[in-house]
Design an enzyme around this catalytic site. Structure first.
Site: not given
Length: 608
Positions: A2, A488, A504, A485, A481, A101-102, A75, A603, A27
Site C-alpha cells: 500500500c 509473475e 525423482h 520472472k 529466478e 499501511n500494514g 493492496w 513491490k 508498489r
C-alpha cells in the site's frame, strides 16, 4: 505494498496528492482514495480499481482550495478491492480520517468492543477500526489521541491522520511500516516511499518504530516513543525524480533491464580498490572474519535466488558452510545460531516483513547481521549490525531486474572478501575472480545485444500454459529466478528444478510438446545437464537451451537457444538473467499482461 501520501502547506493539496500517488503505483494496489479538509469538514473520494478512475472523479474539483490532505493506494488484505474498502476511512461523525499501511492483528476484538459501544462499520477492513477508535479516544488533543489509539493496536502500521478540528495539521505514527517526511518553501510532504517526495525535496526525515510527528502550520514536531518531543536530523537522498521516469522506453521493466550494466557497475566499483575489496558499511577485522563459523543468507523471492547463488560462491571461495534460507520459513524455525554465525539479509526495499522478522530473530539469538539493501532509509538497514548498499537506483517495475543483478554483485564480492580475510584460497584464483567481476558490466551489455533473439523466441512461448526450468549448481540458481520472472509477469505456470531431481518424480510431467528451459552454462556440470536434456527430449519435450557459444555444437539439435558470454561458473546467474528477463518480458507482452504491475503482486511486501 500500500502507499501513503500527505501534504499540508500554502498550495492546493489535491494536485500534490494525486502526483504522489502516481509515483507509488509501482508498489502494487487495487483501490485508491484521497481525503482533504475544507470548510470545517473532511471530504473523502475513493474508488476501486486504478488511480485513473480516482483522477476522473476528482477532475471537476481540481485544483481545489483545500490545503491539507492525505491519500492512499490500497493492496487488499482485509476485504475485497472495492470503493467501500478503499482508504481513507472516516470515523463515525467524520471527525477523523485515516490512511493505514500494514495489518492490525487484534482488529477483531477491537471491533467487537466498538460495536458494543454503539459504533457501526461500513467496510470489511481492519483500518476502519482505527478511525472509530480515534473518535472514541478523542480528548481534545489531536496528537495525544493518535498516540493513545496506536498504543492499543497490535501488528504493523504506518498511519497518517486528519482531524476536522485541526484543518492545518496532520499526525503520523509508525510501527514496522515505513513513513518519511520532507518540506520545502511550499509546505510539508509525507509518504510511505521517498520516491513520492523527490520532486519536492531530497532531504527527508524517517520515522522510526513508535515515533510520531505532528505537522502543524508548516512545522514538524517529532516525538520519541515515550512521547517526549525530540530533534530529528534529515537524510539526504542521492536520487532524483527523473530516475523514476521511463526515459523513452515502453515499460519500466524494459528500461530497468537495459540499466543492469550500470546498476552492477555502480554497485561493485566503489568496493574494488587496488585488487582488494573494501565495503563502506561492513569492515570486520581479519580476526573477526576468521571467527565466523558459517553464513546463512535469508531473503524472499528473487533475493532468495541471489542467496542460492551466494551460497555456491561463499562455499567455493571462502570455504565456509553457507545456507540459503527462505525468510518466511527461517523466521519460524528454531535455528541454532550464535555469535559465530553471520546472517546476511537481502531485501531490495529494506522493508520486507518476513526478512525483517528473520533479522530480529537472528539478533536475539546472538548472530551478527549484515544486510544488503537498495534503500538507505529502510528499516532493515537501520536494524542491521552492518549494511552494504546496492546502487541500482529506483526500481519501479514490480518484477525485479536490475536490483537482482546488483544484489548478485554484492554477494559475489562478499564471497571474495571473506576468502581474502580467511586466507583459505589462493590469491591467484581470487584475483582472477575479481577480474571477472570487473568484466561483468561489459558482458551484460553484450548479452543485451541479443535482445532480438529473446523477442523472437517469445513468440513460440506465448501460447504455453506450462514451462519447466532445469539447471545444476549456479545454473540452478539462474533457473529458479528465470522461472519466477516468467510466472509473475506472464502468468504461465512455471517450475524450476535442480536438473538431477528430474528422474525423482518430475519427469512424469514431461510429455510431447512440453517446453523445458535448460540452463547449461557451467562447464563442470555441462555433461550432466546434457544427459538430463536428452532424458526430456526422449519423452517428447521441446528444449530451450541457455548456454555459451562454445557449447552450441553439442546442443545443435535444440529447438531454441539463447547464448550468454563466457565467465566464471559462479557468475553465470547474473549473465543468464538478461536473456531470460527479456524472454519473460516479451512473452508477457504477447499475452497482453500488465508487465510493470502484474496482478496480485506488490513491490514491497510489508505484511506476511
Amino acid at each position: 505494498m500500500c502507499g501513503i501520501v500527505g501534504y499540508t502547506g500554502k498550495n492546493a493539496a489535491l494536485p500534490y496528492l494525486l502526483e504522489g500517488l502516481s509515483r507509488l503505483e509501482y508498489r502494487g494496489y487495487d483501490s485508491a482514495g484521497i481525503a482533504v479538509i475544507e470548510n470545517s469538514r473532511i471530504d473523502v473520494t475513493r474508488t476501486g480499481g486504478s488511480l485513473s478512475l480516482l483522477e476522473e472523479k476528482l477532475a471537476p474539483f481540481l485544483p481545489g482550495t483545500a490545503k491539507t490532505g492525505i491519500g492512499h493506494t490500497r493492496w487488499a488484505t482485509h476485504g475485497a478491492p472495492t470503493e467501500q474498502n478503499a482508504h481513507p476511512h472516516l470515523s463515525r461523525s467524520g471527525l477523523f480520517a485515516v490512511v493505514h499501511n500494514g495489518i492490525i492483528e487484534n482488529y477483531t476484538e477491537l471491533k467487537e468492543q466498538l460495536v458494543s459501544d454503539g459504533f457501526s462499520f461500513s467496510s470489511q477492513t481492519d483500518t476502519e477500526v482505527i478511525a472509530q477508535l480515534l473518535e472514541k479516544n478523542y480528548d481534545g488533543s489531536f496528537h495525544g489521541t493518535v498516540r493513545k489509539t496506536a498504543a492499543m493496536l497490535s501488528g504493523s502500521f504506518a498511519l497518517a491522520v486528519l482531524c476536522r478540528n485541526e484543518p492545518d495539521s496532520i499526525v503520523c505514527i509508525r510501527k514496522e511500516s515505513p513513513l518519511v517526511l520532507g518540506k520545502n518553501e511550499n509546505g510539508v510532504f509525507l509518504a510511505s516511499d521517498s520516491s513520492a517526495l523527490l520532486r519536492h525535496t531530497k532531504d527527508v526525515f524517517r520515522l522510526e518504530n513508535n515515533e510520531s510527528v505532528l505537522i502543524e502550520n508548516g512545522e514538524l514536531h517529532f516525538f520519541a516513543p515515550d512521547g517526549s518531543e525530540e530533534e530529528k536530523k534529515s537524510i539526504h537522498l542521492n536520487r532524483s525524480a527523473h530516475d523514476a521516469e521511463k526515459n523513452g522506453y515502453s515499460h519500466f521493466m524494459l528500461k530497468e533491464i537495459f540499466e543492469e550494466p550500470a546498476a552492477f557497475r555502480n554497485t561493485v566499483a566503489p568496493f574494488l580498490k587496488n585488487g582488494r575489496i573494501e565495503f563502506s558499511g561492513f569492515s570486520p577485522t581479519k580476526e573477526e572474519v576468521k571467527k565466523i563459523s558459517r553464513v546463512i543468507i535469508t531473503a524472499c523471492g528473487s533475493a532468495y535466488h541471489v542467496g542460492i547463488a551466494g551460497k555456491y560462491a561463499i562455499e567455493r571461495l571462502a570455504k565456509l558452510p553457507c545456507e540459503a534460507e527462505i525468510a518466511s520459513e527461517f523466521r519460524y524455525r528454531s535455528p541454532v545460531l550464535d555469535e559465530r554465525t553471520l546472517v546476511v539479509v537481502i531485501s531490495q526495499s529494506g522493508e520486507t516483513a518476513d526478512s525483517l522478522a528473520a533479522l530480529r530473530m537472528a539478533k536475539e539469538k546472538g548472530a551478527k547481521v549484515l544486510s544488503v539493501v537498495n534503500v538507505p532509509e529502510s528499516t532493515i538497514a537501520n536494524e542491521s549490525d552492518s549494511v552494504i548498499y546496492t546502487a541500482a537506483g529506483p526500481e519501479i517495475a514490480v518484477a525485479t531486474t536490475k536490483a537482482y543483478c546488483a544484489q548478485l554483485g554484492v554477494v559475489y564480492l562478499l564471497a571474495a572478501f571473506l576468502a581474502f580475510e580467511r586466507e583459505e584460497n589462493g590469491k591467484g584464483e581470487l584475483q582472477s575472480f575479481i577480474r571477472e567481476i570487473r568484466q561483468i558490466p561489459e558482458k551484460l551489455s553484450r548479452a543485451l545485444d541479443y535482445a532480438q533473439e529473446a523477442q523472437q523466441t517469445a513468440k513460440q512461448l506465448a501460447s504455453l500454459e506450462h514451462i519447466y526450468y532445469i539447471g545444476r549448481q549456479s545454473d540452478f540458481a539462474a533457473a529458479a529466478e528465470a522461472s519466477l520472472k516468467m510466472k509473475e509477469i506472464s502468468y504461465i505456470h512455471c517450475e524450476a528444478y535442480a536438473a538431477g531431481e528430474l528422474k525423482h518424480g518430475t519427469i512424469s510431467l514431461i510429455e510431447k510438446g512440453t517446453l523445458v528451459v535448460a540452463h547449461a552454462c557451467c562447464d563442470r556440470m555441462f555433461e550432466k545437464t546434457v544427459s538430463n536434456i536428452r532424458e526430456v527430449k526422449a519423452r517428447g519435450a521441446r528444449v530451450l537451451a541457455v548456454t555459451t557459444k562454445k557449447h552450441l555444437k553439442e546442443l545443435s539439435d535444440m529447438e531454441y537457444v539463447l547464448t550468454v558470454p563466457e565467465t566464471d561458473e559462479l557468475l553465470f546467474p547474473v549473465l543468464e538473467a538478461v536473456p531470460l528477463q527479456l524472454l519473460a518480458f516479451h512473452t508477457a507482452l504477447l499475452r497482453g499482461c500488465s508487465v510493470d504491475k502484474p496482478r496480485n503482486l506488490a513491490k514491497s511486501v510489508t505484511v506476511e
